[in-house]
Design a protein around this motif. Structure first.
Motif, PDB file in Angstrom:
ATOM      1  N   ARG A 126       0.816  -1.213   0.000  1.00 40.39           N
ATOM      2  CA  ARG A 126       0.000   0.000   0.000  1.00 40.39           C
ATOM      3  C   ARG A 126       0.850   1.263   0.000  1.00 40.39           C
ATOM      4  O   ARG A 126       0.404   2.314  -0.445  1.00 40.39           O
ATOM      5  N   THR A 127       2.084   1.158   0.486  1.00 37.18           N
ATOM      6  CA  THR A 127       2.965   2.329   0.417  1.00 37.18           C
ATOM      7  C   THR A 127       3.381   2.623  -1.021  1.00 37.18           C
ATOM      8  O   THR A 127       3.862   3.728  -1.304  1.00 37.18           O
ATOM      9  N   GLN A 128       3.213   1.648  -1.933  1.00 38.00           N
ATOM     10  CA  GLN A 128       3.579   1.852  -3.335  1.00 38.00           C
ATOM     11  C   GLN A 128       2.534   2.655  -4.093  1.00 38.00           C
ATOM     12  O   GLN A 128       2.775   3.071  -5.233  1.00 38.00           O
ATOM     13  N   ALA A 129       1.371   2.855  -3.508  1.00 34.68           N
ATOM     14  CA  ALA A 129       0.316   3.627  -4.164  1.00 34.68           C
ATOM     15  C   ALA A 129       0.760   5.074  -4.333  1.00 34.68           C
ATOM     16  O   ALA A 129       1.435   5.641  -3.473  1.00 34.68           O
ATOM     17  N   ASN A 130       0.385   5.701  -5.458  1.00 32.91           N
ATOM     18  CA  ASN A 130       0.733   7.101  -5.642  1.00 32.91           C
ATOM     19  C   ASN A 130      -0.276   7.997  -4.927  1.00 32.91           C
ATOM     20  O   ASN A 130      -1.297   7.535  -4.419  1.00 32.91           O
ATOM     21  N   GLN A 131       0.018   9.270  -4.903  1.00 34.04           N
ATOM     22  CA  GLN A 131      -0.815  10.216  -4.164  1.00 34.04           C
ATOM     23  C   GLN A 131      -2.250  10.232  -4.687  1.00 34.04           C
ATOM     24  O   GLN A 131      -3.197  10.337  -3.901  1.00 34.04           O
ATOM     25  N   GLU A 132      -2.416  10.113  -5.992  1.00 32.51           N
ATOM     26  CA  GLU A 132      -3.765  10.168  -6.548  1.00 32.51           C
ATOM     27  C   GLU A 132      -4.590   8.948  -6.125  1.00 32.51           C
ATOM     28  O   GLU A 132      -5.786   9.053  -5.858  1.00 32.51           O
ATOM     29  N   GLN A 133      -3.951   7.793  -6.072  1.00 31.91           N
ATOM     30  CA  GLN A 133      -4.656   6.597  -5.602  1.00 31.91           C
ATOM     31  C   GLN A 133      -5.080   6.758  -4.141  1.00 31.91           C
ATOM     32  O   GLN A 133      -6.188   6.355  -3.763  1.00 31.91           O
ATOM     33  N   MET A 134      -4.207   7.335  -3.328  1.00 28.96           N
ATOM     34  CA  MET A 134      -4.564   7.566  -1.930  1.00 28.96           C
ATOM     35  C   MET A 134      -5.715   8.555  -1.818  1.00 28.96           C
ATOM     36  O   MET A 134      -6.649   8.363  -1.025  1.00 28.96           O
ATOM     37  N   ARG A 135      -5.661   9.615  -2.626  1.00 26.43           N
ATOM     38  CA  ARG A 135      -6.746  10.598  -2.610  1.00 26.43           C
ATOM     39  C   ARG A 135      -8.070   9.948  -2.992  1.00 26.43           C
ATOM     40  O   ARG A 135      -9.115  10.219  -2.391  1.00 26.43           O
ATOM     41  N   ARG A 136      -8.015   9.089  -3.999  1.00 24.48           N
ATOM     42  CA  ARG A 136      -9.238   8.426  -4.444  1.00 24.48           C
ATOM     43  C   ARG A 136      -9.805   7.534  -3.346  1.00 24.48           C
ATOM     44  O   ARG A 136     -11.020   7.514  -3.102  1.00 24.48           O
ATOM     45  N   SER A 137      -8.925   6.805  -2.655  1.00 23.67           N
ATOM     46  CA  SER A 137      -9.377   5.943  -1.566  1.00 23.67           C
ATOM     47  C   SER A 137     -10.023   6.760  -0.449  1.00 23.67           C
ATOM     48  O   SER A 137     -11.062   6.387   0.101  1.00 23.67           O
ATOM     49  N   LEU A 138      -9.403   7.876  -0.114  1.00 27.11           N
ATOM     50  CA  LEU A 138      -9.945   8.726   0.941  1.00 27.11           C
ATOM     51  C   LEU A 138     -11.254   9.367   0.523  1.00 27.11           C
ATOM     52  O   LEU A 138     -12.198   9.490   1.320  1.00 27.11           O
ATOM     53  N   ARG A 139     -11.328   9.785  -0.740  1.00 25.42           N
ATOM     54  CA  ARG A 139     -12.569  10.355  -1.244  1.00 25.42           C
ATOM     55  C   ARG A 139     -13.703   9.347  -1.161  1.00 25.42           C
ATOM     56  O   ARG A 139     -14.822   9.670  -0.741  1.00 25.42           O
ATOM     57  N   GLU A 140     -13.409   8.095  -1.551  1.00 27.61           N
ATOM     58  CA  GLU A 140     -14.429   7.050  -1.498  1.00 27.61           C
ATOM     59  C   GLU A 140     -14.811   6.710  -0.059  1.00 27.61           C
ATOM     60  O   GLU A 140     -15.918   6.239   0.203  1.00 27.61           O
ATOM     61  N   ALA A 141     -13.885   6.977   0.886  1.00 27.18           N
ATOM     62  CA  ALA A 141     -14.176   6.728   2.295  1.00 27.18           C
ATOM     63  C   ALA A 141     -14.943   7.865   2.945  1.00 27.18           C
ATOM     64  O   ALA A 141     -15.294   7.778   4.130  1.00 27.18           O
ATOM     65  N   GLY A 142     -15.187   8.958   2.177  1.00 28.45           N
ATOM     66  CA  GLY A 142     -16.026  10.026   2.702  1.00 28.45           C
ATOM     67  C   GLY A 142     -15.297  11.259   3.180  1.00 28.45           C
ATOM     68  O   GLY A 142     -15.911  12.131   3.814  1.00 28.45           O
ATOM     69  N   VAL A 143     -13.986  11.394   2.905  1.00 27.24           N
ATOM     70  CA  VAL A 143     -13.244  12.579   3.322  1.00 27.24           C
ATOM     71  C   VAL A 143     -13.677  13.773   2.474  1.00 27.24           C
ATOM     72  O   VAL A 143     -13.784  13.684   1.250  1.00 27.24           O
ATOM     73  N   ALA A 144     -13.923  14.909   3.122  1.00 28.00           N
ATOM     74  CA  ALA A 144     -14.354  16.117   2.432  1.00 28.00           C
ATOM     75  C   ALA A 144     -13.253  16.641   1.515  1.00 28.00           C
ATOM     76  O   ALA A 144     -12.063  16.478   1.798  1.00 28.00           O
ATOM     77  N   ALA A 145     -13.652  17.302   0.427  1.00 30.70           N
ATOM     78  CA  ALA A 145     -12.701  17.776  -0.583  1.00 30.70           C
ATOM     79  C   ALA A 145     -11.656  18.707   0.017  1.00 30.70           C
ATOM     80  O   ALA A 145     -10.463  18.632  -0.333  1.00 30.70           O
ATOM     81  N   GLU A 146     -12.073  19.576   0.946  1.00 30.88           N
ATOM     82  CA  GLU A 146     -11.128  20.539   1.510  1.00 30.88           C
ATOM     83  C   GLU A 146     -10.091  19.879   2.427  1.00 30.88           C
ATOM     84  O   GLU A 146      -9.065  20.483   2.762  1.00 30.88           O
ATOM     85  N   ASP A 147     -10.350  18.643   2.830  1.00 32.34           N
ATOM     86  CA  ASP A 147      -9.430  17.940   3.722  1.00 32.34           C
ATOM     87  C   ASP A 147      -8.548  16.927   2.995  1.00 32.34           C
ATOM     88  O   ASP A 147      -7.679  16.305   3.620  1.00 32.34           O
ATOM     89  N   LEU A 148      -8.749  16.771   1.697  1.00 33.58           N
ATOM     90  CA  LEU A 148      -8.074  15.687   0.977  1.00 33.58           C
ATOM     91  C   LEU A 148      -6.554  15.824   0.987  1.00 33.58           C
ATOM     92  O   LEU A 148      -5.839  14.825   1.157  1.00 33.58           O
ATOM     93  N   ASP A 149      -6.042  17.035   0.796  1.00 36.15           N
ATOM     94  CA  ASP A 149      -4.589  17.205   0.743  1.00 36.15           C
ATOM     95  C   ASP A 149      -3.939  16.805   2.065  1.00 36.15           C
ATOM     96  O   ASP A 149      -2.979  16.030   2.096  1.00 36.15           O
ATOM     97  N   SER A 150      -4.445  17.345   3.158  1.00 38.92           N
ATOM     98  CA  SER A 150      -3.847  17.053   4.463  1.00 38.92           C
ATOM     99  C   SER A 150      -4.029  15.591   4.847  1.00 38.92           C
ATOM    100  O   SER A 150      -3.124  14.949   5.398  1.00 38.92           O
ATOM    101  N   GLU A 151      -5.201  15.035   4.528  1.00 40.25           N
ATOM    102  CA  GLU A 151      -5.457  13.643   4.882  1.00 40.25           C
ATOM    103  C   GLU A 151      -4.633  12.681   4.022  1.00 40.25           C
ATOM    104  O   GLU A 151      -4.223  11.610   4.493  1.00 40.25           O
ATOM    105  N   THR A 152      -4.366  13.058   2.779  1.00 40.56           N
ATOM    106  CA  THR A 152      -3.524  12.220   1.925  1.00 40.56           C
ATOM    107  C   THR A 152      -2.104  12.151   2.474  1.00 40.56           C
ATOM    108  O   THR A 152      -1.484  11.080   2.525  1.00 40.56           O
ATOM    109  N   GLN A 153      -1.573  13.294   2.903  1.00 35.49           N
ATOM    110  CA  GLN A 153      -0.235  13.313   3.482  1.00 35.49           C
ATOM    111  C   GLN A 153      -0.192  12.502   4.785  1.00 35.49           C
ATOM    112  O   GLN A 153       0.765  11.766   5.037  1.00 35.49           O
TER     113      GLN A 153
END
Length: 249
Positions: A119-146
């Motif tokens: 899972r550490t091999q996933a790129n940032q966009e894949q992580m963002r997509r996973s978080l988005r699908e988990a319900g993370v708000a758009a304004e929080d995506l950058d910080s939550e991805t990091q």
């Protein structure tokens, strides 16, 4: 709440709510039922006695770090494990290999998914997509991805240390990638199902390639062959065999 969300994204499991139930099932055995969560290691420690020899499991996953703690205690107590129905996700990655002897019942399934390393091999966009699908708000995506990337890296480091401590090959946590790649063509046979991909390595491969011995795999060979997989409706899971993998050195 954040740890719960990240655990769900990282583990890719079918059930994370609550925690496992532990109960004595005999003078020498304890049963674990449900997803693994923080604090479960203490439940097992409280129930275990000098005469405890066996942990019976029915778990479809859970928190990776909690499962590693549980696996270390299983190794410390020199417990055997019996998979009564299913040992999937974190149960298969961390608790199962820690046991001394491992028995998989005739109708049971061992089911590995992506490890923290993969899972550490996933790129940032894949992580963002996973978080988005988990319900993370758009304004929080950058910080939550990091934050997710950092949490994945920490868990992957703990995973590597876990394998080294227990004395098996880290390749156990890497070969799923090849299995998943081959499974995509097989998944097309189930167009109406949201089938998650799992891997059930054979006892011979576990011993020869990863140094994980003492496995009695029941009817695995008959169930996996001739198609190379078994579909498990209870998990909505496509459980693949070893056919995508090369022979180990």
């Amino acid at each position: 709440m954040k740890r719960f969300l990240w655990a769900g994204v990282m583990a890719g499991v079918t059930a994370l709510a609550g925690a496992a139930d532990f109960s004595r099932t005999g003078s020498d055995s304890i049963a674990m039922r449900g997803p693994i969560a923080e604090g479960d290691v203490d439940k097992l420690r409280r129930l275990a006695t000098p005469g405890t020899r066996l942990l019976r499991v029915n778990s479809d996953g859970g928190d990776a770090q909690a499962a590693m703690q549980l696996g270390r205690l299983v190794r410390q107590l020199r417990l055997d494990i019996a998979v009564d129905t299913v040992c999937a996700g974190s149960c298969a990655l961390y608790v199962f290999p820690a046991a001394r002897r491992k028995h998989i019942a005739a109708d049971a399934v061992l089911a590995l998914q992506e490890s923290a390393f993969l899972r550490t091999q996933a790129n940032q966009e894949q992580m963002r997509r996973s978080l988005r699908e988990a319900g993370v708000a758009a304004e929080d995506l950058d910080s939550e991805t990091q934050a997710l990337a950092a949490q994945l890296a920490e868990t992957a480091a703990l995973e590597a240390a876990f394998a080294a401590q227990l004395g098996f090959s880290p390749a156990f946590y890497r070969d799923f990638l090849q299995v998943a790649a081959q499974a995509e063509s097989v998944r097309q046979r189930f167009p109406d199902q949201e089938a998650a991909i799992y891997w059930w390595p054979a006892a011979a491969r576990l011993q020869r390639c990863y140094g994980i011995g003492g496995v009695e795999e029941g009817t695995r060979a008959a169930r996996i062959l001739p198609d190379g997989y078994v579909y498990v409706p209870a998990l909505s899971a496509l459980v693949m065999g070893d056919q995508a993998l090369q022979a180990c050195p």
